[in-house]
Each structure stands twice: as structure tokens, then as C-alpha cells.
Design an enzyme around this catalytic site. Structure first.
Site, PDB file in Angstrom:
ATOM      1  N   ASP A  74       0.843  -1.192   0.000  1.00 24.65           N
ATOM      2  CA  ASP A  74       0.000   0.000   0.000  1.00 24.65           C
ATOM      3  C   ASP A  74       0.884   1.250   0.000  1.00 24.65           C
ATOM      4  O   ASP A  74       2.031   1.221   0.452  1.00 24.65           O
ATOM      5  CB  ASP A  74      -0.898   0.025   1.240  1.00 24.65           C
ATOM      6  CG  ASP A  74      -1.846  -1.157   1.310  1.00 24.65           C
ATOM      7  OD1 ASP A  74      -2.188  -1.696   0.239  1.00 24.65           O
ATOM      8  OD2 ASP A  74      -2.238  -1.535   2.426  1.00 24.65           O
ATOM      9  N   LYS A  75       0.323   2.338  -0.460  1.00 27.48           N
ATOM     10  CA  LYS A  75       1.070   3.596  -0.555  1.00 27.48           C
ATOM     11  C   LYS A  75       1.786   3.933   0.747  1.00 27.48           C
ATOM     12  O   LYS A  75       2.969   4.301   0.745  1.00 27.48           O
ATOM     13  CB  LYS A  75       0.118   4.734  -0.949  1.00 27.48           C
ATOM     14  CG  LYS A  75       0.758   6.110  -0.939  1.00 27.48           C
ATOM     15  CD  LYS A  75      -0.260   7.198  -1.246  1.00 27.48           C
ATOM     16  CE  LYS A  75       0.368   8.583  -1.146  1.00 27.48           C
ATOM     17  NZ  LYS A  75      -0.616   9.663  -1.420  1.00 27.48           N
TER      18      LYS A  75
END
Length: 323
Positions: free
Chosen positions: A151-152
Site C-alpha cells: 500500500d502507498k
């Protein structure tokens, strides 16, 4: 439809501009349908998007109404601005924290805040863009060789294949659970028991497209959880330091499995985890990767300590991961 001479304005120099004088066959059509006749290789939705951005002119004047009826004899001009998707697959030089690299494989430590794949709202400055700049072979590979993602706002270790043989082998190995992936996390509350597994299917949350959830009919997902420390946040609430091992790689898997048990990660706003301990992103770091080399079969093991923000949070809690 009669081709017209290019207008020669600045916009035409930046993009291809396609022009014509509308003939009787197009008289009375909606403008967006006339654009399809002018540029049939583009989707109608993309042409409507260009309309809204002001890239269409009738008789030299900008027009943005898709439903406007056109007339024979009018001069129609369209600036063929590339789609966001096509512009996303471009090299961008950026620092890559490379842990290991040979001709087949690359292992890197992704910083929190770096998006892995281009998508809506993030069409540039992604890890994929950086990989395209790092080695020419990335152009020949699906997703520039990225075989799994973080995830970012999750930091840590990622695998990237550099050849088709390596990419194919890595995808197979991940599916066969031959790649060992371990994370360190800080979650709200006293997580009990000290060691357990969550085996619960994950799918799109029916109430929010941004979230995932444990849902019947979701994809199988298993996470092993080991509590390695307990502490207290500044608010006085208990927090648990965990090591989580993935047996599958579903979107947001660790975040969803812990939140479903009432232990959202610290600073994970999407799943109800309040920020504290100086953290402004979810407290999750991919600390360990172990696998056979995808081509040579030699055993590989890589580890990276948490970055500064998570390290500072652990120090506040008095927890040393090396102990």
C-alpha cells in the site's frame, strides 16, 4: 467529412490536432458523436473527457457541450491529448533504495508515501515510473516486473522481476506460498492471545469502494500474528507491537484482519485507527523477505529495519525489535 488545414496554434504543436470541415453526413449530430467520426480510435468517453477539458473547437471557438448539435460546413478541431493511462507508463528518475540486484531480480525498500502502480489520482512518480528509468528491460515486462505490491503508506521490502522468466517464476512462487513475507505492525489495544492465525476471506467492502472487508465469498486470506511487545500510547491506551506473516497477499490484508478483530493499526484512518506516537501513516512495515532465487534456486533472505517514523514510535514504547 472534409479534412482542413491545421490551425498551427501552440496547442497543435504540443499534441496532434485533427481537423475537418463537417459535411452533410454529420449535420445535426451531437458533437461527441461527430468527434467519434473524426477520431474513431478513441473511446467516446475519452473524447467527452477532452471536450470537458477544452480541447475541442468549433469554428475556432472552444466548446464543451457533448450534446451540442453540429452543422454542415462548420470547422471541427480536436487536440488529441494522450490518455492519463498512456502518459503514466513513462520513466521518471527517482531514488530507489535497492537491497539486492542481479540480472534476474531486484529487491528494494519502498518508502512510505510511494505509490506502486499508476492509477487514478497517481499517474506519475510511482514506483513503476522509477523502475522504467532504472533498467531498459522493464518496458518489456508486465507492470515493469512488479509481482506484488505494498500500500502507498506501507514501507518495506518488495520483489521485482527483471526478466520474463523471473517474473513468471516469482508469480508462481507467491501463489504457491514459497515466498515468506513478514511485517512489523503497531495496533491499538492488547492483542490476545499472543500468537494466533486469522483465516478469513477478504473482498471489497460493500459499503465503501475504498475499503476491503472480511466478507462471505471473498478471496481466501490467512495472516499469522505474533505479539512481541506491549506498550502505552501518550493517551494512556494500550498498543501492541506485532509480527504478521502473510500466507496470501490480498489488498489491505493485515489491516483488514486486525481491524476486524478490533485492533486497527495506529494511524490507519481508513480502518478506524487514530494517529498517535508521532505517526501520520499506518504503522506497518514489510521487514522480511525469504525465498529461493527464481532462476538459480539459491536461498535468499532480506531484512530491513523500520524507517525513522516507526523506529521513533517503537522507541517511545521502549520496544527493541532486536531483542
Amino acid at each position: 467529412m472534409i479534412p482542413a488545414e491545421p490551425a498551427g496554434d501552440d496547442e497543435a504543436e504540443a499534441f496532434e490536432t485533427r481537423e475537418c470541415v463537417l459535411d452533410a453526413s454529420l449535420h445535426g449530430l451531437r458533437l461527441d458523436k461527430a468527434l467519434v467520426a473524426l477520431a474513431p480510435e478513441f473511446s467516446r468517453s475519452h473524447l467527452q473527457h477532452l471536450l470537458g477539458l477544452g480541447h475541442v473547437r468549433l469554428d475556432g471557438r472552444p466548446v464543451a457541450q457533448a450534446a451540442k448539435r453540429v452543422q454542415a460546413g462548420q470547422r471541427l478541431a480536436l487536440a488529441l491529448v494522450p490518455t492519463d493511462e498512456s502518459r503514466a507508463y513513462r520513466p521518471e528518475t527517482m531514488p530507489l533504495d535497492i537491497v539486492f540486484e542481479d540480472e534476474h531480480l531486484l529487491v528494494l525498500d519502498k518508502p512510505a508515501g510511494r505509490v506502486v502502480h499508476p492509477a487514478s489520482g497517481n499517474w506519475s512518480a510511482t514506483l513503476l515510473n522509477g523502475l522504467l528509468a532504472h533498467h531498459a528491460g522493464a518496458y518489456e515486462l508486465p507492470r515493469a516486473g512488479i509481482v506484488h505490491r505494498l500500500d502507498k503508506d506501507t514501507s518495506g521490502l518488495m520483489l521485482v522481476g527483471k526478466t520474463r522468466v523471473a517474473v513468471t517464476a516469482l508469480v508462481r512462487m507467491i501463489a504457491a506460498r514459497e515466498v515468506h513475507r513478514r511485517y512489523v505492525a503497531i495496533a491499538w489495544g492488547k492483542v490476545e492471545p499472543e500468537s494466533f492465525s486469522v483465516d478469513a476471506p477478504i473482498g471489497r467492502d460493500p459499503r465503501s469502494r475504498l475499503r476491503m472487508a472480511v466478507v462471505a465469498g471473498g478471496k481466501p486470506a490467512r495472516t499469522d500474528v505474533l505479539r512481541i511487545g506491549l506498550g502505552q500510547a501518550e493517551s494512556g491506551r494500550a498498543v501492541s507491537v506485532l509480527r504478521c506473516t502473510l500466507h496470501s497477499g490480498r489488498t489491505h490484508q493485515i489491516r483488514v484482519h486486525l481491524a476486524q478483530r478490533g485492533h486497527a493499526l495506529v494511524a490507519d484512518a481508513l480502518y478506524g485507527g487514530e494517529p498517535e506516537l508521532g505517526l501520520v501513516r499506518q504503522a506497518l512495515h514489510a521487514e522480511l523477505l525469504e525465498l529461493p532465487h527464481p532462476v538459480l534456486s539459491t536461498p535468499l533472505s532480506f531484512s530491513r529495519p523500520p524507517p525513522a517514523d516507526l523506529a521513533a514510535a517503537l522507541t517511545r514504547l521502549g520496544i527493541d525489535l532486536r531483542a
